[in-house]
Design a protein around this motif. Structure first.
Motif, PDB file in Angstrom:
ATOM      1  N   ARG A 531       0.826  -1.205   0.000  1.00  0.00           N
ATOM      2  CA  ARG A 531       0.000   0.000   0.000  1.00  0.00           C
ATOM      3  C   ARG A 531       0.864   1.259   0.000  1.00  0.00           C
ATOM      4  O   ARG A 531       0.499   2.271  -0.615  1.00  0.00           O
ATOM      5  N   GLU A 536      -0.611   4.858  -1.065  1.00  0.00           N
ATOM      6  CA  GLU A 536      -1.739   4.852  -0.134  1.00  0.00           C
ATOM      7  C   GLU A 536      -1.185   4.937   1.289  1.00  0.00           C
ATOM      8  O   GLU A 536      -1.233   3.980   2.063  1.00  0.00           O
ATOM      9  N   ASP A 539      -3.491   4.226   4.456  1.00  0.00           N
ATOM     10  CA  ASP A 539      -3.765   2.802   4.612  1.00  0.00           C
ATOM     11  C   ASP A 539      -2.502   2.045   5.027  1.00  0.00           C
ATOM     12  O   ASP A 539      -2.565   1.100   5.828  1.00  0.00           O
ATOM     13  N   ALA A 540      -1.349   2.468   4.486  1.00  0.00           N
ATOM     14  CA  ALA A 540      -0.093   1.795   4.822  1.00  0.00           C
ATOM     15  C   ALA A 540       0.231   1.970   6.301  1.00  0.00           C
ATOM     16  O   ALA A 540       0.625   1.009   6.985  1.00  0.00           O
TER      17      ALA A 540
END
Length: 569
Positions: A531, A536, A539-540
């Motif tokens: 991610r 992202e 989200d990561a």
């Protein structure tokens, strides 16, 4: 040997490996022997075990950090001309061609970072002022773990390259064994025998003794063959004195003692060992028969060297002795001829019953009680198979047929006692492997009349029943945890980790649970990285925070979180 030094390490209760039984006792016994019997100064003999006391308020608990710190300090006591002994009893593991000794906190899922590299130890020993170093590794090889390569190959090669005398407790593809009867590993038991057996011993002597005695002990205690592997750096080192035991010997006027047979050295000893245990009177150039260690009693042996009467010339015996000998010979001859007659009668009755004009009396063909009891014991022994408790139990039931009035009754009882102990040894070995059902089945075969072995077996049965139940429960827990996994869903791995943490360190299945936790935390970190690479970052970060502490990927996840937060800015 007063200026010599040693470090002995023995680990039983590993955090993440199956516990061992006698590694700690091995290290304690060797250290105690060197201090008490050879005059080594206690301050130069370091002991690191599960229960060893602190030294100057510094812990001797054998974690990786403690072992490395103490090893560095211990190396500083070396003196030119002094032998340094390094002894380790515990797990050894190899991964990616590197050998490691595992400390008590070693992690089978992270060997490289939690193990102690053998290369590092040997290279430090090579740099010492004292060139005389003896490394003894009683390595237990654990199966079924990450990095389960053939441990010992690199150790042997490094020992040869660096010129460090090294003794491995078994060959590369073999396993080290323990036994309850001795309360030690078989390698250490043989080592202590050798040191007690000869007051001054060279590496050649030690090699000759171990190569004979260790396989013999394996045979006696129904263990697979274990042969020591000894790396000698030079012919000079091989014949150099590595141990002197002035405390355990007394001077005699003889040039050679019956208690100190040749162990491979060309020199003869003029001392008699006062031994707590007396090994077999062996000569390494002859064939060896199985035996056991016999308790030594004061006054049992003397230094009298007069020629035995049966070796004297016949003219020196005297007329009375000749008469007595003649009578003995006559009796033996009658017995021999009678037995021959029995055999001939038996053959005739079997193959040509009509050939004899006279009937054969029934008592002529029947066995005597003496012969019958021997046949019963032989039949019992033939029922025994290595590592099979059922065969030993059948042998016990057969030997019990010998009645108390039989001349071989006591011998039968002694065999029954030994076989009962072997049954319990087999049960313990199965329990150490986590096979509690078969351990229980074996322990229940110990006869009730064999105390205290039976009482000990009953204690083990109660303990193993609880462990078997806990093992089953933990297997259910881990199966349920695996069922929570959803591919590409980080939260599912985190839930599975939470379920697996219910398996506690002192319970069966803990090692498997830790391996799964580490694997699943790695999966979470990999999802976070994917991610992060896609940009992202939110989200990561959210995914990486699910990586638990005390897992190999936790520190990397924390660094990645910091970078991704910077990337958001």
């Amino acid at each position: 040997m007063a200026n010599h030094a040693c470090i002995t390490i023995g680990i039983n209760q590993y955090h993440l490996f199956q516990p061992l039984n006698y590694a700690e006792a091995d290290a304690q016994a060797l250290r105690q022997f060197l201090v008490e019997q050879s005059g080594c100064h206690p301050a130069n003999c370091l002991l690191l075990t599960d229960t060893s006391p602190p030294i100057d308020e510094q812990s001797t608990y054998p974690t990786r950090d403690n072992i490395m710190d103490w090893f560095g300090e211990w190396c500083q006591v070396s003196q030119p001309g002094a032998w340094l002994w390094f002894f380790f009893s515990g797990y050894g593991v190899s991964t990616q061609g590197e050998d490691y000794l595992m400390p008590i906190d070693g992690n089978p899922a992270d060997i490289a970072n939690t193990g102690i590299p053998v290369r590092e130890l040997l290279e430090k020993l090579k740099q010492l002022r004292s060139p005389e170093v003896l490394v003894m590794l009683d390595i237990n090889r654990s199966q079924g773990i990450q990095g389960s390569e053939s441990v010992g190959l690199q150790t042997v090669e490094l020992a040869r390259q660096l010129g460090i005398t090294t003794v491995l407790s078994c060959e590369i593809e073999q396993f080290s064994h323990e036994t309850t009867t001795l309360g030690h590993g078989l390698f250490t038991a043989a080592l202590l025998e050798a040191l007690r057996y000869k007051p001054e011993i060279t590496l050649a002597d030690l090699k000759a003794y171990l190569l004979t005695r260790l396989p013999e002990l394996c045979q006696h205690y129904w263990q697979p063959v274990q042969t020591p592997l000894i790396i000698s750096t030079s012919p000079e080192t091989t014949h150099q004195l590595i141990f002197s035991n002035p405390v355990s010997s007394i001077e005699t006027n003889n040039s050679e003692s019956a208690l100190a047979p040749n162990l491979g050295s060309s020199e003869t000893s003029n001392t008699v060992d006062v031994l707590p245990i007396t090994p077999l009177a062996i000569n390494v150039q002859t064939h060896f028969s199985p035996g056991v260690m016999v308790p030594y009693q004061a006054g049992q042996f003397t230094s009298d060297t007069r020629t035995p009467w049966w070796l004297m010339p016949p003219l020196l015996w005297g007329a009375g002795s000749l008469v007595v000998l003649g009578m003995i010979f006559g009796v033996l001859w009658k017995v021999f001829t009678a037995e021959q007659a029995v055999e001939m009668s038996s053959t005739s009755a079997t193959y040509s019953p009509a050939a004899s004009p006279l009937p054969v009396a029934p008592q002529t063909l029947s066995r005597t009680p003496f012969q019958g009891s021997l046949a019963t014991l032989d039949a019992a022994k033939n029922m025994i198979q290595p590592n099979q408790a059922s065969g030993l139990n059948q042998a016990i039931q057969e030997a019990k047929k010998i009645p108390p009035k039989d001349p071989h009754y006591q011998r039968a009882r002694a065999e029954i006692a030994r076989w009962s102990r072997l049954i319990l040894d087999i049960a313990e070995a199965r329990a150490r492997q986590g096979n509690f059902s078969e351990a229980l089945a074996a322990a229940q075969l110990v006869p009730p009349d064999q105390q205290p072995v039976y009482a000990q077996a009953q204690q083990y049965i109660g303990r193993w029943q609880e462990q078997a139940q806990q093992q089953w429960t933990n297997q259910v827990v881990l199966q349920a945890a695996k069922g929570l996994i959803r591919e590409k869903q980080a939260s599912s791995y985190n839930q599975a980790i939470g379920a697996a943490t219910k398996v506690l360190p002192d319970q069966p299945g803990y090692v498997e649970a830790q391996q799964l936790i580490n694997l699943w935390s790695q999966k979470i970190y990999q999802l976070a990285q994917e991610r992060g690479r896609r940009g992202e970052f939110n989200d990561a970060v959210e995914t990486a925070t699910l990586v638990p502490k005390n897992t190999p990927d936790y520190q990397a996840a924390q660094k990645a979180i910091a970078q991704w937060k910077e990337g958001k800015k």
